[in-house]
Design an enzyme around this catalytic site. Structure first.
Site, PDB file in Angstrom:
ATOM      1  N   ASP A 202       0.828  -1.192   0.000  1.00 29.89           N
ATOM      2  CA  ASP A 202       0.000   0.000   0.000  1.00 29.89           C
ATOM      3  C   ASP A 202       0.870   1.252   0.000  1.00 29.89           C
ATOM      4  O   ASP A 202       2.048   1.219   0.376  1.00 29.89           O
ATOM      5  CB  ASP A 202      -0.907   0.022   1.233  1.00 29.89           C
ATOM      6  CG  ASP A 202      -1.751  -1.234   1.357  1.00 29.89           C
ATOM      7  OD1 ASP A 202      -2.093  -1.802   0.308  1.00 29.89           O
ATOM      8  OD2 ASP A 202      -2.047  -1.638   2.494  1.00 29.89           O
ATOM      9  N   LYS A 203       0.270   2.358  -0.352  1.00 26.38           N
ATOM     10  CA  LYS A 203       0.982   3.635  -0.413  1.00 26.38           C
ATOM     11  C   LYS A 203       1.674   3.960   0.900  1.00 26.38           C
ATOM     12  O   LYS A 203       2.808   4.449   0.922  1.00 26.38           O
ATOM     13  CB  LYS A 203       0.010   4.757  -0.797  1.00 26.38           C
ATOM     14  CG  LYS A 203       0.665   6.126  -0.942  1.00 26.38           C
ATOM     15  CD  LYS A 203      -0.359   7.158  -1.393  1.00 26.38           C
ATOM     16  CE  LYS A 203       0.293   8.532  -1.576  1.00 26.38           C
ATOM     17  NZ  LYS A 203      -0.684   9.551  -2.021  1.00 26.38           N
TER      18      LYS A 203
END
Length: 237
Positions: A102-103
């Site tokens: 994920d970011k």
């Protein structure tokens, strides 16, 4: 394969651009001799403007992903591809992440241009478990280990329970969690189901391969044969 095609596949330019570069003398052997279009000495002896060529396909690299970078080249903002040489975006075949982060998740990411290897690593039966270091908002309550290892935990909006996961408690708000699959935002959703919130999440190993201590955040390098073999501990002799 001709030298022109090799360089184009490695992303050094289109075929026409590579032809011009070769004619300009930008491509030499390790003794300084200019190479022609139809030459193809051993890969390790070819230099582009005095530098060794990037590794050929199939290629696997490890990347220490920083916070704030997405794993898709289609996403707006900063992506993991910004951390690689610009020419890598033009490689054929292209590099893809082996299981996205994920970011706001950091740490160990593998990328490859080998589709079969990618699917082998991400398959739950491969033995390539992923270990994450988790920092939590609230203290652990003690029930999480049994909940995660039960094989019955069902996440919201899903119809299939999670595979058993291992939790190793390191402190009141700190733990290691080992997964055998990689569902969307899985670790964060697991702790949400347990009544907690993940503040920081970092992947530290894949299979039997740990992220090297000397791989600084934002840096990358190619895996060697021993490191790639270590990813599959169940198949090692």
């Amino acid at each position: 394969m001709k030298l022109v095609k090799l360089l184009a596949n490695l992303g050094y330019g289109s075929r026409k651009e590579v032809q011009r570069l070769i004619k300009s003398g930008a491509v030499t052997d390790d003794e300084g001799n200019a190479l022609a279009e139809n030459d193809l000495p051993p890969h390790e002896s070819i230099l582009f403007r005095g530098e060794e060529l990037d590794p050929p396909a199939p290629l696997v690299i490890m990347l220490n992903k920083p916070d704030g970078y997405t794993c898709s080249s289609d996403d707006p903002g900063s992506t993991i591809y910004d951390l690689l040489p610009e020419r890598f975006a033009h490689r054929n075949p292209g590099l893809n992440p082996i299981g996205r982060l994920d970011k706001d998740t950091t740490g160990f990411l593998l990328m490859t241009d080998d589709g079969k290897l990618l699917h082998k690593i991400i398959h739950p039966k491969s033995g390539c478990w992923k270990v994450y270091h988790v920092t939590l908002d609230r203290p652990l309550e003690g029930h999480e280990t049994d909940l995660f290892s039960s094989g019955t935990l069902m996440l919201n909006s899903e119809s299939k329970p999670l595979l058993p996961a291992k939790l190793e408690v390191l402190g009141d708000k700190e733990a290691l969690i080992t997964l055998h699959e990689g569902r969307y935002h899985q670790v964060r959703r697991m702790f949400a189901a347990a009544g907690n919130h993940v503040l920081e999440l970092k992947r530290i190993s894949i299979g039997g391969l740990k992220m090297p201590d000397d791989l600084e955040e934002g840096d990358w390098r190619a895996l060697d044969a021993d490191e790639l073999a270590a990813v599959f501990p169940a198949t090692r002799n």
